[in-house]
Design an enzyme around this catalytic site. Sequence first.
Site, PDB file in Angstrom:
ATOM      1  N   HIS A 119     -50.883 104.615 -25.538  1.00  0.00           N
ATOM      2  CA  HIS A 119     -50.855 104.204 -26.941  1.00  0.00           C
ATOM      3  C   HIS A 119     -51.162 105.447 -27.776  1.00  0.00           C
ATOM      4  O   HIS A 119     -51.905 106.325 -27.320  1.00  0.00           O
ATOM      5  CB  HIS A 119     -51.941 103.147 -27.128  1.00  0.00           C
ATOM      6  N   ASP A 196     -58.820 104.450 -21.680  1.00  0.00           N
ATOM      7  CA  ASP A 196     -58.537 103.512 -22.766  1.00  0.00           C
ATOM      8  C   ASP A 196     -58.470 102.107 -22.156  1.00  0.00           C
ATOM      9  O   ASP A 196     -57.499 101.756 -21.495  1.00  0.00           O
ATOM     10  CB  ASP A 196     -57.200 103.908 -23.412  1.00  0.00           C
ATOM     11  N   GLN A 199     -56.633  97.181 -23.360  1.00  0.00           N
ATOM     12  CA  GLN A 199     -55.883  96.035 -22.822  1.00  0.00           C
ATOM     13  C   GLN A 199     -56.429  95.581 -21.477  1.00  0.00           C
ATOM     14  O   GLN A 199     -55.799  94.742 -20.805  1.00  0.00           O
ATOM     15  CB  GLN A 199     -54.390  96.401 -22.683  1.00  0.00           C
ATOM     16  N   LYS A 222     -59.619  92.392 -29.620  1.00  0.00           N
ATOM     17  CA  LYS A 222     -58.631  92.011 -28.594  1.00  0.00           C
ATOM     18  C   LYS A 222     -59.250  91.139 -27.508  1.00  0.00           C
ATOM     19  O   LYS A 222     -58.615  90.821 -26.509  1.00  0.00           O
ATOM     20  CB  LYS A 222     -58.033  93.278 -27.959  1.00  0.00           C
ATOM     21  N   CYS A 359     -46.689 101.430 -30.949  1.00  0.00           N
ATOM     22  CA  CYS A 359     -47.523 102.649 -30.998  1.00  0.00           C
ATOM     23  C   CYS A 359     -47.448 103.418 -29.686  1.00  0.00           C
ATOM     24  O   CYS A 359     -48.466 103.944 -29.209  1.00  0.00           O
ATOM     25  CB  CYS A 359     -48.975 102.329 -31.333  1.00  0.00           C
TER      26      CYS A 359
HETATM   27  N1  C6P Z   1     -52.618  97.998 -29.487  1.00  0.00           N
HETATM   28  C1  C6P Z   1     -50.787  96.461 -29.753  1.00  0.00           C
HETATM   29  O1  C6P Z   1     -50.167  95.582 -30.362  1.00  0.00           O
HETATM   30  P1  C6P Z   1     -57.423  99.436 -32.041  1.00  0.00           P
HETATM   31  O2  C6P Z   1     -56.316  99.287 -33.050  1.00  0.00           O
HETATM   32  O3  C6P Z   1     -58.257 100.641 -32.294  1.00  0.00           O
HETATM   33  O4  C6P Z   1     -58.217  98.189 -31.862  1.00  0.00           O
HETATM   34  O5  C6P Z   1     -56.702  99.624 -30.614  1.00  0.00           O
HETATM   35  C2  C6P Z   1     -55.784 100.659 -30.422  1.00  0.00           C
HETATM   36  C3  C6P Z   1     -55.172 100.567 -29.062  1.00  0.00           C
HETATM   37  C4  C6P Z   1     -55.517 101.521 -28.118  1.00  0.00           C
HETATM   38  N2  C6P Z   1     -55.041 101.456 -26.857  1.00  0.00           N
HETATM   39  C5  C6P Z   1     -54.229 100.475 -26.452  1.00  0.00           C
HETATM   40  C6  C6P Z   1     -53.748 100.445 -25.039  1.00  0.00           C
HETATM   41  C7  C6P Z   1     -53.846  99.486 -27.355  1.00  0.00           C
HETATM   42  O6  C6P Z   1     -53.037  98.515 -26.956  1.00  0.00           O
HETATM   43  C8  C6P Z   1     -54.313  99.540 -28.698  1.00  0.00           C
HETATM   44  C9  C6P Z   1     -53.860  98.548 -29.724  1.00  0.00           C
HETATM   45  C10 C6P Z   1     -52.072  96.969 -30.345  1.00  0.00           C
HETATM   46  O7  C6P Z   1     -50.392  96.913 -28.676  1.00  0.00           O
HETATM   47  C11 C6P Z   1     -51.867  97.406 -31.754  1.00  0.00           C
HETATM   48  S1  C6P Z   1     -50.777  98.780 -31.901  1.00  0.00           S
END
Ligand code: C6P
Length: 405
Positions: A119, A196, A199, A222, A359
């Site tokens: 991401h 990271d 997910q 999430k 992203c």
């Molecule tokens: N992915 C998706 O629809 P934040 O926005 O900081 O809570 O998380 C960012 C982020 C970082 N790593 C991974 C693997 C992610 O999936 C995400 C967020 C969302 O896939 C929004 S783009």
Amino acid sequence: MRDPRADFPILGEPVHGRRLVYLDSAATTQKPRQVIEAVADYYRRLNANVHRGAYDLAVRATEAYEDARAAVAAFVGAPDPRGVVFVRGTTEALNLAASSLGRLKVRAGDGIVVTAMEHHSNLIPWQLLAQERAARLEMVELTPQGELDVDGYRRALERRPKIVAFTHVSNVLGTINPVAELARLAHEAGAVVVVDGAQAVPHLAVNVAELGADLYAFSGHKMLGPMGVGVLVGTPELLDAMPPYHGGGEMIRTVQDTTATYAPIPHKFEAGTPNVAGAVGLKAAIAYLGALGMAEVAAHERALTGYARERLAAIEGLRLYGPEERAGVVSFTLADIHPHDLATIVDSEGVAIRAGHHCAQPLMRRLDVPATARASFYVYNTREDVDALAGALEKARALFGYARA
Ligand code: C6P
């Protein structure tokens, strides 16, 4: 797993006069009333600024905040709550990691390794760091099935990078990386490991100590928790050695005119007033997930994802991306219908899916598509939700003039 749907008020809100079929939990999850109530209750009964006041309310607010930290540590197997830093979300956690580790470890010519399934939140901070330090940023490729090319990873480690950063679970492909093995290999090569977990923590039983990650990031929103709270978990030794990220109130010990000394971890990394209500809500989300059982949550998603792959694969012209063994994320394209059009059409049937590059533009380039449509599942989804998606996609096919198979 018990059926939790009655706990989620939003699932009773109609969309275009239809039942909401929410299949975008990888973007953010819906909230059970237990979490909504915990946040409201905090503001109703406990609200005060933390770590400052000598009065009773401030003491109780501080206790609630620190209890949330302990709950997070227990949930992800962090041996010491001092290793739990509250931040706004995964993005901030990874920026903190890159900025602080960068100053601690990275000099001109040093290596930083990422993967092609990251991401942007686990890529751009490392790009910025590499540019700032004139360091070498290397991207490990994927196999045609959408798994990490472990041989390529081993080759990258031969160049002895200072930092290796990779996702636990891909938000596009659902690929589950073998974190423990990747971390072991990186440590043998002398690198610090940043994972990271955005997910992963919501969907799998995660134990950061067993995984061997030095720093591990995730987001509350999430995993049934509120937006605006997230976590960076780290080993206390590493966090102790890392310089602060943001400067301000709360994170200092003493301040002179031109210098300062810093508070012990985790407070060194928590400048300013934190999101106390968010932390309290996250604790409620953890309690909720704990009661469902993370093994049951994972099994429910695995079964649903298998069923979704089967139903979607039967739609003519539909192409699925990613490996068979995966988390609860299914990315696809349908004939030459643009994923944004697909998402709009299925929305008219009450089905919420995400379309776009998610992203993850470097990954899209490797898949040779500008975008995909993506359905992602969580505790409140059912086989009927998958049937609704499949039905809506068949309608989209018909609308675009593709004959039924
Ligand atoms: N992915 C998706 O629809 P934040 O926005 O900081 O809570 O998380 C960012 C982020 C970082 N790593 C991974 C693997 C992610 O999936 C995400 C967020 C969302 O896939 C929004 S783009």
